[in-house]
Design a protein around this motif. Structure first.
Motif, mmCIF file in Angstrom:
data_model
loop_
_atom_site.group_PDB
_atom_site.id
_atom_site.type_symbol
_atom_site.label_atom_id
_atom_site.label_comp_id
_atom_site.label_asym_id
_atom_site.label_seq_id
_atom_site.Cartn_x
_atom_site.Cartn_y
_atom_site.Cartn_z
ATOM 1 N N GLY A 97 5.106 8.120 -0.889
ATOM 2 C CA GLY A 97 3.736 8.705 -1.783
ATOM 3 C C GLY A 97 2.942 8.220 -1.828
ATOM 4 O O GLY A 97 3.314 6.065 -1.592
ATOM 5 N N LEU A 98 2.077 7.653 -2.374
ATOM 6 C CA LEU A 98 0.538 6.431 -2.244
ATOM 7 C C LEU A 98 1.009 6.573 -3.743
ATOM 8 O O LEU A 98 0.399 7.313 -4.581
ATOM 9 C CB LEU A 98 -0.432 7.406 -1.116
ATOM 10 C CG LEU A 98 0.029 6.802 0.001
ATOM 11 C CD1 LEU A 98 0.786 7.474 0.635
ATOM 12 C CD2 LEU A 98 -2.001 7.428 1.091
ATOM 13 N N TYR A 99 0.092 5.066 -4.229
ATOM 14 C CA TYR A 99 0.649 5.006 -5.656
ATOM 15 C C TYR A 99 -0.616 3.631 -6.011
ATOM 16 O O TYR A 99 -0.386 2.112 -5.380
ATOM 17 C CB TYR A 99 2.060 4.722 -6.275
ATOM 18 C CG TYR A 99 3.127 5.899 -5.968
ATOM 19 C CD1 TYR A 99 2.744 7.455 -7.275
ATOM 20 C CD2 TYR A 99 3.270 6.100 -4.907
ATOM 21 C CE1 TYR A 99 3.137 7.816 -6.800
ATOM 22 C CE2 TYR A 99 4.536 6.764 -4.861
ATOM 23 C CZ TYR A 99 4.607 7.813 -5.756
ATOM 24 O OH TYR A 99 5.204 9.015 -5.608
ATOM 25 N N HIS A 100 -1.165 3.413 -6.314
ATOM 26 C CA HIS A 100 -2.239 2.082 -6.726
ATOM 27 C C HIS A 100 -2.895 1.589 -6.258
ATOM 28 O O HIS A 100 -2.585 0.571 -6.196
ATOM 29 C CB HIS A 100 -1.252 1.545 -8.009
ATOM 30 C CG HIS A 100 -0.686 2.325 -9.314
ATOM 31 N ND1 HIS A 100 -1.495 2.049 -10.165
ATOM 32 C CD2 HIS A 100 -0.175 2.531 -9.553
ATOM 33 C CE1 HIS A 100 -0.877 2.822 -10.878
ATOM 34 N NE2 HIS A 100 0.542 2.769 -10.262
ATOM 35 N N SER A 101 -3.836 2.664 -4.976
ATOM 36 C CA SER A 101 -3.550 1.537 -3.613
ATOM 37 C C SER A 101 -5.254 2.204 -3.394
ATOM 38 O O SER A 101 -6.146 3.111 -3.363
ATOM 39 C CB SER A 101 -2.944 1.704 -2.262
ATOM 40 O OG SER A 101 -1.358 1.380 -3.013
ATOM 41 N N THR A 102 -5.696 1.194 -2.698
ATOM 42 C CA THR A 102 -7.456 1.134 -2.079
ATOM 43 C C THR A 102 -6.877 1.490 -0.807
ATOM 44 O O THR A 102 -5.870 1.049 -0.252
ATOM 45 C CB THR A 102 -8.356 1.163 -2.055
ATOM 46 O OG1 THR A 102 -8.646 0.357 -3.803
ATOM 47 C CG2 THR A 102 -9.783 1.057 -1.161
ATOM 48 N N ILE A 103 -7.148 3.098 0.236
ATOM 49 C CA ILE A 103 -7.642 3.544 1.511
ATOM 50 C C ILE A 103 -8.229 3.539 2.369
ATOM 51 O O ILE A 103 -9.161 4.635 1.534
ATOM 52 C CB ILE A 103 -5.799 3.835 1.244
ATOM 53 C CG1 ILE A 103 -4.615 3.763 0.771
ATOM 54 C CG2 ILE A 103 -5.881 5.165 3.071
ATOM 55 C CD1 ILE A 103 -4.156 4.998 0.633
ATOM 56 N N VAL A 104 -8.689 2.728 3.360
ATOM 57 C CA VAL A 104 -9.469 3.727 4.030
ATOM 58 C C VAL A 104 -9.801 3.500 5.545
ATOM 59 O O VAL A 104 -9.078 3.006 6.542
ATOM 60 C CB VAL A 104 -10.674 1.881 4.394
ATOM 61 C CG1 VAL A 104 -11.642 2.097 5.061
ATOM 62 C CG2 VAL A 104 -11.650 1.850 2.771
#
Length: 726
Positions: free
Chosen positions: A105-112
């Motif tokens: 999964g995706l955790y505690h991240s900033t994704i552009v």
């Protein structure tokens, strides 16, 4: 001065490519969708959006967040999304790599504006923009992962609208940049060699640049990529990268403008404290512990370790640099350099080389200008604390004794020990030193390099044998140089032209003239007024001749065993002569064939780097037969010097001579290793012979020596069988 730009938040994640650089009929996603053509993504449901928000996630536009079939919003927590983000399947599992266990999964991240494959585990990535991430990738504790629209991934190309000075070049072989090349993914050491040479051929140089540009194009907008099953953790900065599958990257300070080739069979690892900028990394490489590399290519299965510095350099396949500093150098395959105080600069080193501790090849200590160039044939070995002056050139298998060499050197005698006799103020050469005193290392090294060649696809043949067209041609030249030195030193044929003096020197050497009390001086080996003295001239001359003859007979045996008759062999060689060869990156190619190939590049008959590499592969396929022809022509030339011709009545004698030479090689291998067991200074660190044998192994159990004895027995059988035919 840093220039910060402030723009509206709703623009974050959009406008990756400036509008003026988007071709007609395309948009900013065209290249992205070509790189990742997957199209099974769907919109989020209202319930999923609400659950994502409840889990601490945020998006500037949830309609731009796309997911795949297997999706649980609880596997995305405390993330921010900007622009078009596409997420593959998220199974209820975790990824486990060397005891690091993280849920998918995706955790505690900033994704552009990025894509993710199936079952990724992305944890605590501070900022990730414009990436395409493969399946089952683990990303953990990474400060920033960025991509710019002009990303080139280490390739020496220009994107639309960029100024020429933006192009990355490798300033090789010379510090002044006049032999620069444009690096590219897949670049072979042969490519670099040919490009750095032939600088006077403007048309050829232009073509090399064109081949590079057309390989990649100039369009902006390619995303960074991370291949399937990669693990990247505890890393600061990753920018403009293309990373293959199965790579392991940990604790890295910076990866910027880099291609990392990696696969399941040949995975690459990069470790703690490394900073790698503007480079290409080959398959199966290992880079660890504080390495600094800038403007570089690291060919497949090579290693940089323990604070190594590699700048403006190409390191060939199956090589290792540990601790040392290497600048502006082109290094062919199978190079070793391990010591923190070893320094290599502005050099072309043709492989199978070893830099000892304290060796200083280029240091600006000898000139007010930038360092010039050093060219060293394969088997180059500058010993402890050797300091060399640019420009210098060395034949194959030169071993240099500890010392400061204050003058330029041109050593054209192969297998030579080079020493600086300070007491008598002279340069001293012992040609054929390896044959006389360290046959064990000479033969073992060839086997070692072959064993360490870990390439999965050996479609380019690297020559590791000490007897090959390049070294044999050097021995022919060496025989002439020795004969000329003898004639001139003894004033034989004084006033005659060079060829007449060589013939006179040959006659003296052929008659085994006693030269022990004679001083034989070689001209042109050092740029100084002091003499260059050759020791053991007679022994070296006869060893050169014996090894050339042995080389020829070995290939004659192969031809006969392949079913060729002696008459067929002689007729096939009629009107032919031994030709020159070049070492182009570890591969040997006949000079005429090479020139024709370069002409084909200029005429555009060959019009891509793939076609260039196909030429290397084709020549590798025919190399064994090409080498055989060279060996047989060399044999005929040596026999001619001895006043004989290749004929049936000479075969038995030649076979007997080859067997005798092979037995002598075996004896020399044993003797050169046995010296270490008989030397009291070698033995004084051991309480007794038993302890020595435990520490270094028993001489009689030496696997290499025993293998050589087995090969000798096989060779005896081959000789006996062939003699029976004559």
């Amino acid at each position: 001065m840093s220039i910060l730009k402030k723009k509206p938040l709703e623009q974050l994640g959009y406008g990756f490519i400036p509008a003026e650089f988007i071709p007609a009929g395309q948009d900013e996603y065209t290249l992205r969708f070509q790189q990742n053509p997957r199209n099974d993504f769907r919109d989020l449901t209202d319930e999923e959006v609400q659950q994502l928000i409840k889990n601490g996630n945020w998006s500037s536009d949830w309609s731009k967040v796309k997911v795949s079939a297997v999706f649980d919003p609880n596997q995305i927590q405390h993330c921010k999304f900007y622009g078009l983000v596409r997420i593959g399947n998220l199974s209820p599992s975790y990824l486990d790599y060397r005891n690091l266990k993280l849920p998918i999964g995706l955790y505690h991240s900033t994704i552009v504006s990025s894509d993710f494959g199936d079952d990724v585990a992305v944890h605590h990535v501070g900022f990730l923009s414009y990436f395409i991430v493969g399946n089952e990738v683990l990303l953990s504790q990474i400060k920033e992962m960025e991509t710019g629209s002009t990303a080139k991934f280490g390739n020496g190309i220009l994107r639309d609208g960029e100024e020429p000075e933006k192009r990355i070049q490798l300033e090789l072989c010379n510090e002044n940049g006049a032999r620069s090349v444009y690096p590219f993914d897949g670049m072979q050491s042969a490519d670099v060699y040919l490009w750095t040479r032939n600088r006077q051929d403007v048309a050829l140089q232009k073509r090399f640049g064109e081949l590079t540009d057309q390989k990649f194009g100039s369009q902006r907008g390619f995303y960074s990529q991370i291949g399937d099953r990669c693990v990247i953790k505890n890393t600061f900065t990753i920018k403009n990268v293309k990373i293959g599958t199965d790579a392991y990257i940990k604790g890295v300070s910076k990866l910027k403008n880099v291609t990392v080739n990696s696969s399941q069979e040949s995975y690459t690892q990069i470790g703690e404290g490394c900073e790698l900028v503007n480079g290409i990394i080959g398959y199966g490489c290992r880079i660890f512990y504080g390495v600094k590399a800038v403007r570089f290519i690291l060919a497949s299965y090579s290693q940089l370790k323990y604070g190594a510095r590699l700048i403006n350099s190409y390191l060939g396949d199956n090589s290792t640099i540990s601790c040392c500093e290497v600048l502006n150098s082109l290094i062919f395959p199978a190079h070793e350099q391990h010591h923190n105080n070893s320094f290599l600069c502005a050099a072309l080193v043709m492989g199978q080389s070893n830099m000892a501790a304290g060796a200083t090849v280029g240091s600006n200590h000898n000139s007010r200008a930038a360092d010039g160039e050093i060219i060293a044939g394969r088997g180059f070995w500058p010993g402890l604390c050797v300091s060399l002056k640019h420009n210098s050139r060395f034949a194959s298998y030169c071993l240099i004794v500890k010392g400061d060499f204050l003058h330029e050197l041109d050593i054209r005698l192969p297998f030579t020990l080079v020493s600086n006799d300070v007491q008598h103020d002279q340069l001293v050469l012992i040609p054929g030193y390896w044959f006389m005193y360290n046959m064990y290392a000479l033969v073992r090294n060839a086997n070692k390099y072959e064993a360490r060649d870990n390439r999965h696809f050996k479609n380019q043949y690297f020559e590791y044998d000490m007897l090959a067209p390049d070294t044999v041609n050097e021995m022919f030249e060496g025989m002439d140089l020795l004969a000329l030195a003898v004639a001139d030193s003894l004033h034989t044929a004084a006033g005659k032209d060079v060829q007449e003096r060589i013939i006179a020197g040959r006659a003296l050497l052929a008659n085994n003239m006693d030269l022990k009390n004679q001083t034989i001086v070689l001209q042109g080996a050092e740029n100084s007024r002091r003499p260059t003295v050759i020791q053991k001239v007679g022994e070296a001359y006869h060893l050169y001749r014996s090894f050339i003859k042995y080389y020829g007979v070995l290939h004659l045996m192969d031809a006969l065993e392949d079913g060729l008759s002696l008459q067929d062999i002689i007729e096939s060689l009629a009107d032919k002569a031994r030709t020159s060869w070049q070492n182009i990156g570890g591969q040997l190619i006949e000079s005429n064939a090479l020139q024709a190939f370069l002409n084909d590049i200029k005429s555009k008959k060959i019009d891509s780097w793939d076609e260039v590499h196909e030429f290397y592969h084709d020549k590798s396929k025919t190399y064994a037969l090409d080498k055989r022809e060279h060996a047989l022509l060399s044999l005929m030339e040596i026999l001619n010097l001895e006043g004989m011709a290749l004929s049936a009545d000479k075969i038995v004698s030649l076979l007997d001579q080859a067997l005798g030479h092979r037995i002598w090689i075996g004896d020399q291998i044993y003797k050169s290793r046995a010296k270490d067991y008989k030397n009291p200074f070698k033995n004084m660190v051991y309480a007794n012979d038993e302890e020595r044998d435990i520490v270094v192994g028993k001489l009689e159990e030496n696997s290499f020596i025993n293998q050589q004895q087995k090969e000798l027995e096989t060779f005896k059988i081959r000789v006996a069988n062939l003699k029976g035919q004559f």
